[in-house]
Write a protein that holds these residues in place. Structure first.
Motif, mmCIF file in Angstrom:
data_model
loop_
_atom_site.group_PDB
_atom_site.id
_atom_site.type_symbol
_atom_site.label_atom_id
_atom_site.label_comp_id
_atom_site.label_asym_id
_atom_site.label_seq_id
_atom_site.Cartn_x
_atom_site.Cartn_y
_atom_site.Cartn_z
ATOM 1 N N CYS A 65 3.705 17.654 -8.147
ATOM 2 C CA CYS A 65 3.410 16.224 -8.270
ATOM 3 C C CYS A 65 2.552 15.708 -7.116
ATOM 4 O O CYS A 65 2.811 16.005 -5.957
ATOM 5 C CB CYS A 65 4.729 15.455 -8.318
ATOM 6 N N ARG A 66 1.546 14.927 -7.479
ATOM 7 C CA ARG A 66 0.729 14.230 -6.473
ATOM 8 C C ARG A 66 0.766 12.723 -6.681
ATOM 9 O O ARG A 66 0.101 11.994 -5.958
ATOM 10 C CB ARG A 66 -0.720 14.720 -6.522
ATOM 11 N N PRO A 114 11.643 10.365 7.821
ATOM 12 C CA PRO A 114 10.438 9.744 8.382
ATOM 13 C C PRO A 114 9.151 10.307 7.760
ATOM 14 O O PRO A 114 8.123 9.637 7.737
ATOM 15 C CB PRO A 114 10.508 10.067 9.869
ATOM 16 N N LYS A 115 9.238 11.549 7.259
ATOM 17 C CA LYS A 115 8.065 12.158 6.616
ATOM 18 C C LYS A 115 8.556 13.148 5.568
ATOM 19 O O LYS A 115 9.457 13.936 5.841
ATOM 20 C CB LYS A 115 7.200 12.874 7.642
ATOM 21 N N VAL A 116 8.008 13.089 4.376
ATOM 22 C CA VAL A 116 8.410 14.026 3.310
ATOM 23 C C VAL A 116 7.430 15.193 3.318
ATOM 24 O O VAL A 116 6.230 15.011 3.116
ATOM 25 C CB VAL A 116 8.398 13.346 1.926
ATOM 26 N N VAL A 117 7.972 16.376 3.577
ATOM 27 C CA VAL A 117 7.162 17.592 3.590
ATOM 28 C C VAL A 117 7.830 18.602 2.663
ATOM 29 O O VAL A 117 9.046 18.762 2.691
ATOM 30 C CB VAL A 117 7.074 18.189 5.014
ATOM 31 N N ASN A 118 7.053 19.253 1.842
ATOM 32 C CA ASN A 118 7.581 20.290 0.961
ATOM 33 C C ASN A 118 6.869 21.589 1.257
ATOM 34 O O ASN A 118 5.658 21.602 1.440
ATOM 35 C CB ASN A 118 7.371 19.907 -0.505
ATOM 36 N N GLU A 119 7.655 22.664 1.299
ATOM 37 C CA GLU A 119 7.091 23.979 1.598
ATOM 38 C C GLU A 119 7.469 24.922 0.464
ATOM 39 O O GLU A 119 8.638 24.975 0.073
ATOM 40 C CB GLU A 119 7.668 24.473 2.924
ATOM 41 N N SER A 161 0.806 -1.211 0.000
ATOM 42 C CA SER A 161 0.000 0.000 0.000
ATOM 43 C C SER A 161 0.847 1.272 0.000
ATOM 44 O O SER A 161 0.311 2.350 0.137
ATOM 45 C CB SER A 161 -0.945 0.000 1.199
ATOM 46 N N LEU A 162 2.169 1.146 -0.165
ATOM 47 C CA LEU A 162 3.014 2.334 -0.189
ATOM 48 C C LEU A 162 2.670 3.226 -1.378
ATOM 49 O O LEU A 162 2.493 2.747 -2.488
ATOM 50 C CB LEU A 162 4.495 1.950 -0.287
ATOM 51 N N ILE A 163 2.600 4.507 -1.127
ATOM 52 C CA ILE A 163 2.405 5.490 -2.198
ATOM 53 C C ILE A 163 3.765 5.990 -2.669
ATOM 54 O O ILE A 163 4.041 6.064 -3.854
ATOM 55 C CB ILE A 163 1.547 6.666 -1.697
ATOM 56 N N ILE A 171 1.537 10.471 -16.319
ATOM 57 C CA ILE A 171 0.923 9.938 -17.544
ATOM 58 C C ILE A 171 1.268 8.455 -17.685
ATOM 59 O O ILE A 171 0.382 7.619 -17.891
ATOM 60 C CB ILE A 171 1.391 10.746 -18.776
ATOM 61 N N LYS A 172 2.558 8.121 -17.538
ATOM 62 C CA LYS A 172 2.990 6.721 -17.640
ATOM 63 C C LYS A 172 2.400 5.894 -16.495
ATOM 64 O O LYS A 172 1.948 4.761 -16.694
ATOM 65 C CB LYS A 172 4.519 6.653 -17.611
ATOM 66 N N HIS A 173 2.430 6.456 -15.280
ATOM 67 C CA HIS A 173 1.859 5.758 -14.125
ATOM 68 C C HIS A 173 0.384 5.421 -14.368
ATOM 69 O O HIS A 173 -0.051 4.291 -14.115
ATOM 70 C CB HIS A 173 2.003 6.641 -12.870
#
Ligand code: FES
Length: 77
Positions: free
Chosen positions: A41-42, A22-27, A11-13, A57-59
């Motif tokens: 990107c989402r 431990p957590k990816v956060v972008n500001e 179930s990993l995204i 698109i490929k995903h």
């Protein structure tokens, strides 16, 4: 019935972006947006994450998913 660990892995995204964190956060400061449109990107597949590189698109083709970017629009004053 799958073991609990196997189910979690399936179930990993995020498959490979900043896995050491431990957590990816972008500001992003809105004031720093250079153009009037910015695509973020989402799908977590972009090679330029957090900026969309159209890898979604490929995903979507490979998985049947329907994800796309977050587009921020800035009004030109
Ligand atoms: Fe991920 Fe476009 S590359 S949403």
């Amino acid at each position: 019935f799958l073991p609990k660990k196997k189910k979690q892995k399936d179930s990993l995204i995020n498959l490979k972006i900043q896995k050491e964190n431990p957590k990816v956060v972008n500001e992003i400061d809105i004031e720093d947006l250079k153009s009037t449109n910015a695509c973020y990107c989402r799908c977590w597949r972009s090679k330029t994450f957090p900026v969309c590189d159209k890898s979604h698109i490929k995903h979507n083709e490979l998985t049947g998913d329907n994800v796309g970017p977050l587009i921020l629009k800035k009004k030109v004053l």
